[in-house]
Scaffold this motif. Structure first.
Motif, PDB file in Angstrom:
ATOM      1  N   ALA A  20       0.833  -1.209   0.000  1.00  0.00           N
ATOM      2  CA  ALA A  20       0.000   0.000   0.000  1.00  0.00           C
ATOM      3  C   ALA A  20       0.863   1.254   0.000  1.00  0.00           C
ATOM      4  O   ALA A  20       0.601   2.219  -0.726  1.00  0.00           O
ATOM      5  CB  ALA A  20      -0.925  -0.016   1.208  1.00  0.00           C
ATOM      6  N   TRP A  21       1.917   1.240   0.808  1.00  0.00           N
ATOM      7  CA  TRP A  21       2.804   2.409   0.870  1.00  0.00           C
ATOM      8  C   TRP A  21       3.566   2.623  -0.437  1.00  0.00           C
ATOM      9  O   TRP A  21       3.895   3.761  -0.791  1.00  0.00           O
ATOM     10  CB  TRP A  21       3.774   2.281   2.040  1.00  0.00           C
ATOM     11  CG  TRP A  21       3.200   2.805   3.313  1.00  0.00           C
ATOM     12  CD1 TRP A  21       2.777   2.100   4.393  1.00  0.00           C
ATOM     13  CD2 TRP A  21       2.966   4.184   3.618  1.00  0.00           C
ATOM     14  NE1 TRP A  21       2.285   2.946   5.356  1.00  0.00           N
ATOM     15  CE2 TRP A  21       2.397   4.233   4.908  1.00  0.00           C
ATOM     16  CE3 TRP A  21       3.171   5.383   2.944  1.00  0.00           C
ATOM     17  CZ2 TRP A  21       2.039   5.433   5.526  1.00  0.00           C
ATOM     18  CZ3 TRP A  21       2.820   6.587   3.554  1.00  0.00           C
ATOM     19  CH2 TRP A  21       2.259   6.586   4.838  1.00  0.00           C
ATOM     20  N   GLU A  43       0.873   0.592  11.219  1.00  0.00           N
ATOM     21  CA  GLU A  43       0.526   1.730  12.070  1.00  0.00           C
ATOM     22  C   GLU A  43       0.630   3.041  11.307  1.00  0.00           C
ATOM     23  O   GLU A  43      -0.122   3.980  11.556  1.00  0.00           O
ATOM     24  CB  GLU A  43       1.430   1.756  13.299  1.00  0.00           C
ATOM     25  CG  GLU A  43       1.022   0.780  14.391  1.00  0.00           C
ATOM     26  CD  GLU A  43      -0.401   1.062  14.873  1.00  0.00           C
ATOM     27  OE1 GLU A  43      -0.681   2.193  15.301  1.00  0.00           O
ATOM     28  OE2 GLU A  43      -1.237   0.143  14.792  1.00  0.00           O
ATOM     29  N   ALA A  44       1.581   3.105  10.365  1.00  0.00           N
ATOM     30  CA  ALA A  44       1.699   4.312   9.546  1.00  0.00           C
ATOM     31  C   ALA A  44       0.461   4.499   8.683  1.00  0.00           C
ATOM     32  O   ALA A  44      -0.038   5.622   8.511  1.00  0.00           O
ATOM     33  CB  ALA A  44       2.955   4.227   8.679  1.00  0.00           C
ATOM     34  N   LEU A  45      -0.085   3.398   8.149  1.00  0.00           N
ATOM     35  CA  LEU A  45      -1.321   3.486   7.377  1.00  0.00           C
ATOM     36  C   LEU A  45      -2.479   3.939   8.253  1.00  0.00           C
ATOM     37  O   LEU A  45      -3.309   4.760   7.853  1.00  0.00           O
ATOM     38  CB  LEU A  45      -1.658   2.126   6.763  1.00  0.00           C
ATOM     39  CG  LEU A  45      -1.048   1.785   5.406  1.00  0.00           C
ATOM     40  CD1 LEU A  45      -1.500   0.397   4.980  1.00  0.00           C
ATOM     41  CD2 LEU A  45      -1.454   2.814   4.357  1.00  0.00           C
ATOM     42  N   ALA A  67      -2.022  14.542   5.532  1.00  0.00           N
ATOM     43  CA  ALA A  67      -3.153  14.764   4.635  1.00  0.00           C
ATOM     44  C   ALA A  67      -2.782  14.657   3.166  1.00  0.00           C
ATOM     45  O   ALA A  67      -3.644  14.406   2.316  1.00  0.00           O
ATOM     46  CB  ALA A  67      -3.748  16.147   4.914  1.00  0.00           C
ATOM     47  N   ARG A  68      -1.500  14.804   2.855  1.00  0.00           N
ATOM     48  CA  ARG A  68      -1.092  14.730   1.449  1.00  0.00           C
ATOM     49  C   ARG A  68      -1.383  13.357   0.837  1.00  0.00           C
ATOM     50  O   ARG A  68      -1.502  13.222  -0.378  1.00  0.00           O
ATOM     51  CB  ARG A  68       0.401  15.050   1.322  1.00  0.00           C
ATOM     52  CG  ARG A  68       1.315  13.921   1.817  1.00  0.00           C
ATOM     53  CD  ARG A  68       2.778  14.161   1.494  1.00  0.00           C
ATOM     54  NE  ARG A  68       3.296  15.265   2.271  1.00  0.00           N
ATOM     55  CZ  ARG A  68       4.562  15.681   2.205  1.00  0.00           C
ATOM     56  NH1 ARG A  68       5.394  15.072   1.382  1.00  0.00           N
ATOM     57  NH2 ARG A  68       4.980  16.687   2.934  1.00  0.00           N
ATOM     58  N   TYR A  69      -1.464  12.319   1.694  1.00  0.00           N
ATOM     59  CA  TYR A  69      -1.662  10.965   1.184  1.00  0.00           C
ATOM     60  C   TYR A  69      -3.135  10.592   1.037  1.00  0.00           C
ATOM     61  O   TYR A  69      -3.451   9.547   0.466  1.00  0.00           O
ATOM     62  CB  TYR A  69      -0.976   9.952   2.111  1.00  0.00           C
ATOM     63  CG  TYR A  69       0.487  10.240   2.340  1.00  0.00           C
ATOM     64  CD1 TYR A  69       1.408  10.078   1.315  1.00  0.00           C
ATOM     65  CD2 TYR A  69       0.941  10.698   3.576  1.00  0.00           C
ATOM     66  CE1 TYR A  69       2.752  10.361   1.514  1.00  0.00           C
ATOM     67  CE2 TYR A  69       2.282  10.970   3.783  1.00  0.00           C
ATOM     68  CZ  TYR A  69       3.189  10.811   2.746  1.00  0.00           C
ATOM     69  OH  TYR A  69       4.508  11.096   2.947  1.00  0.00           O
ATOM     70  N   VAL A  70      -4.030  11.411   1.572  1.00  0.00           N
ATOM     71  CA  VAL A  70      -5.452  11.076   1.594  1.00  0.00           C
ATOM     72  C   VAL A  70      -6.039  10.877   0.195  1.00  0.00           C
ATOM     73  O   VAL A  70      -6.809   9.935  -0.029  1.00  0.00           O
ATOM     74  CB  VAL A  70      -6.244  12.139   2.394  1.00  0.00           C
ATOM     75  CG1 VAL A  70      -7.744  11.900   2.255  1.00  0.00           C
ATOM     76  CG2 VAL A  70      -5.818  12.103   3.852  1.00  0.00           C
ATOM     77  N   PRO A  71      -5.710  11.714  -0.817  1.00  0.00           N
ATOM     78  CA  PRO A  71      -6.305  11.494  -2.143  1.00  0.00           C
ATOM     79  C   PRO A  71      -6.015  10.101  -2.703  1.00  0.00           C
ATOM     80  O   PRO A  71      -6.887   9.478  -3.315  1.00  0.00           O
ATOM     81  CB  PRO A  71      -5.667  12.591  -3.000  1.00  0.00           C
ATOM     82  CG  PRO A  71      -5.360  13.685  -2.018  1.00  0.00           C
ATOM     83  CD  PRO A  71      -4.938  12.976  -0.765  1.00  0.00           C
ATOM     84  N   ARG A  72      -4.818   9.583  -2.485  1.00  0.00           N
ATOM     85  CA  ARG A  72      -4.496   8.245  -2.981  1.00  0.00           C
ATOM     86  C   ARG A  72      -5.098   7.162  -2.082  1.00  0.00           C
ATOM     87  O   ARG A  72      -5.376   6.055  -2.541  1.00  0.00           O
ATOM     88  CB  ARG A  72      -2.981   8.054  -3.075  1.00  0.00           C
ATOM     89  CG  ARG A  72      -2.336   8.829  -4.219  1.00  0.00           C
ATOM     90  CD  ARG A  72      -0.856   8.552  -4.324  1.00  0.00           C
ATOM     91  NE  ARG A  72      -0.249   9.275  -5.435  1.00  0.00           N
ATOM     92  CZ  ARG A  72       1.043   9.264  -5.719  1.00  0.00           C
ATOM     93  NH1 ARG A  72       1.869   8.552  -4.967  1.00  0.00           N
ATOM     94  NH2 ARG A  72       1.514   9.951  -6.752  1.00  0.00           N
ATOM     95  N   LEU A  73      -5.289   7.488  -0.817  1.00  0.00           N
ATOM     96  CA  LEU A  73      -5.833   6.507   0.121  1.00  0.00           C
ATOM     97  C   LEU A  73      -7.223   6.043  -0.320  1.00  0.00           C
ATOM     98  O   LEU A  73      -7.576   4.873  -0.168  1.00  0.00           O
ATOM     99  CB  LEU A  73      -5.900   7.120   1.526  1.00  0.00           C
ATOM    100  CG  LEU A  73      -6.259   6.183   2.675  1.00  0.00           C
ATOM    101  CD1 LEU A  73      -5.135   5.182   2.909  1.00  0.00           C
ATOM    102  CD2 LEU A  73      -6.523   6.985   3.944  1.00  0.00           C
ATOM    103  N   ALA A  74      -7.974   6.949  -0.892  1.00  0.00           N
ATOM    104  CA  ALA A  74      -9.352   6.639  -1.268  1.00  0.00           C
ATOM    105  C   ALA A  74      -9.439   5.573  -2.357  1.00  0.00           C
ATOM    106  O   ALA A  74     -10.448   4.866  -2.460  1.00  0.00           O
ATOM    107  CB  ALA A  74     -10.063   7.911  -1.736  1.00  0.00           C
ATOM    108  N   VAL A  75      -8.375   5.457  -3.179  1.00  0.00           N
ATOM    109  CA  VAL A  75      -8.413   4.483  -4.279  1.00  0.00           C
ATOM    110  C   VAL A  75      -7.377   3.379  -4.080  1.00  0.00           C
ATOM    111  O   VAL A  75      -7.080   2.613  -5.004  1.00  0.00           O
ATOM    112  CB  VAL A  75      -8.167   5.187  -5.635  1.00  0.00           C
ATOM    113  CG1 VAL A  75      -9.326   6.123  -5.961  1.00  0.00           C
ATOM    114  CG2 VAL A  75      -6.853   5.949  -5.633  1.00  0.00           C
TER     115      VAL A  75
END
Length: 391
Positions: A20-21, A43-45, A67-75
């Motif tokens: 995922a990372w 834990e980082a996720l 918060a910079r990672y949130v847009p990619r987190l959604a998909v």
């Protein structure tokens, strides 16, 4: 229910979390790397899902940058990425795996995981390997040298690491494969995205006989920033880096600079002083950042095991003249080419007494370099036919 609980995959699984990372963060992302190193990938996720998802960007604390990672987190779908990897024969190598190449941990920001396809084990590659890099718009000379270096190093048991680009990279890979050796390509995109397209067949061959490696998952496109991060990985995967051809602003110079920072030896191949394609190589040597190398023996001496891979001192072919003492050479220089010269004349020209001249003429006669002509002596007409004196 917490945002982390809503993730559509098992984020508690360390392998799944690292996959995922590899999608979530760009290669070389220092903040992501520090977070994963500090608390682990799972834990980082969770931190991204539970704290980053609620950050509005106004907080100067950790939630703001998460918060910079949130847009990619959604998909995010690491299970899908793993399936896509399996379809192209890729495996995921994590820092806790036996295959993990320990040398990449020397990087300021080590990879979170590596995607690899091919039979070559990365830990074994890293133990004895050389990175050969250089210009995409290489000259015929540069490609020839790269092929010869790749071939020669493979014959000496080194794996050849490069970046699959046109020019020097491709020539280096092909040289190693032609010798039946191992070659590894580090690419900037997903393993299912051959780039450049013209090297797709070469990429398939490397995946069948060596290895192809990436920090990003299948489907990821190669971008300029990913190419720069790819260069640092090329340097870290090997015991040393050699730049075959590079202009002043060549990306391969960043590979050499990374190798230098890591304390790995750097070599550079010289080219014509008028060639801009070699200007970067010459600058590396002039600054002391690189050692000048011209063949596989010298590269092996630079990168390989002390003593075991030492290059022999270059030996020039010996000639008959090499076995003559200075006085005999002085007499040889006094001999004419056409008509014989008498003994007193030779003594005057050579500046040597008669007894010494007679002794020298005897040695020159035995060496096939002088001959009698009339009442005097001259140079032998065909000295190349004369036998080499015994030593």
């Amino acid at each position: 229910m917490s945002p982390a609980a809503e993730l559509s995959f098992d984020w508690h699984d360390p392998l799944v979390a690292r996959v995922a990372w590899s999608r979530l963060a760009e290669p070389g992302d220092a903040r992501a790397g520090r977070l994963v190193a500090a608390v682990g990938p799972s834990e980082a996720l969770r931190a991204v899902a539970e704290r980053g998802a609620t950050a509005d960007g106004s907080d100067s604390g950790s939630a703001a940058w998460l918060a910079r990672y949130v847009p990619r987190l959604a998909v995010l779908d690491p299970v899908r990425d793993l399936a896509a990897g399996r379809r192209v024969g890729a495996r995921v190598v994590t820092p806790d795996a036996e295959e993990w190449p320990a040398g990449v941990d020397d990087l300021e920001v080590p990879p979170l995981c590596l995607w690899a396809a091919g039979p070559a084990r990365l830990d074994q590659v890293a133990r004895r390997s050389v990175s050969l890099v250089g210009a995409r718009a290489a000259t015929t000379y540069g490609e020839h040298v790269a092929r010869e270096l790749g071939h020669g190093l493979a014959e000496r048991g080194f794996a050849v690491v490069s970046g699959l680009a046109y020019g020097i990279d491709a020539a280096s890979h092909r040289g190693a494969l032609a010798a039946g050796g191992t070659s590894v390509a580090v690419v900037a995109g997903g393993l299912d995205r051959p780039y450049p397209r013209g090297n797709e067949a070469l990429m398939r061959r490397l995946a069948a006989e060596g290895a192809v490696v990436s920090e990003v998952p299948p489907g990821a496109t190669p971008t300029r920033s990913r190419f720069l991060q790819r260069n640092r990985l090329i340097a870290a995967l090997s015991g040393g880096t050699v730049v075959v051809e590079a202009a002043w602003r060549s990306g391969s110079l960043s590979t050499a600079r990374t190798a230098e920072r890591l304390g790995r030896p750097v070599g550079a191949v010289p080219g014509p002083t008028t060639s801009m394609t070699s200007a970067g190589c010459h600058a590396l040597v002039r600054s002391g950042a690189a050692v000048l190398v011209t063949d596989a023996d010298e590269v092996a001496d630079l990168v390989g095991r002390l003593g075991a891979d030492a290059a022999d001192e270059p030996v020039s072919p010996r000639t008959v003249l090499d076995d003559l003492d200075p006085l005999t050479l002085q007499v040889l220089d006094a001999l004419p080419v056409r008509r014989g010269r008498d003994l007193p004349s030779i003594c005057r020209t050579a500046g040597v007494d008669e007894g010494s001249v007679q002794a020298a003429l005897g040695r020159l006669d035995l060496a096939g370099l002088a001959e009698r002509h009339g009442e005097g002596w001259r140079l032998r007409r065909h000295p190349s036919r004369a036998p080499t004196p015994s030593r």
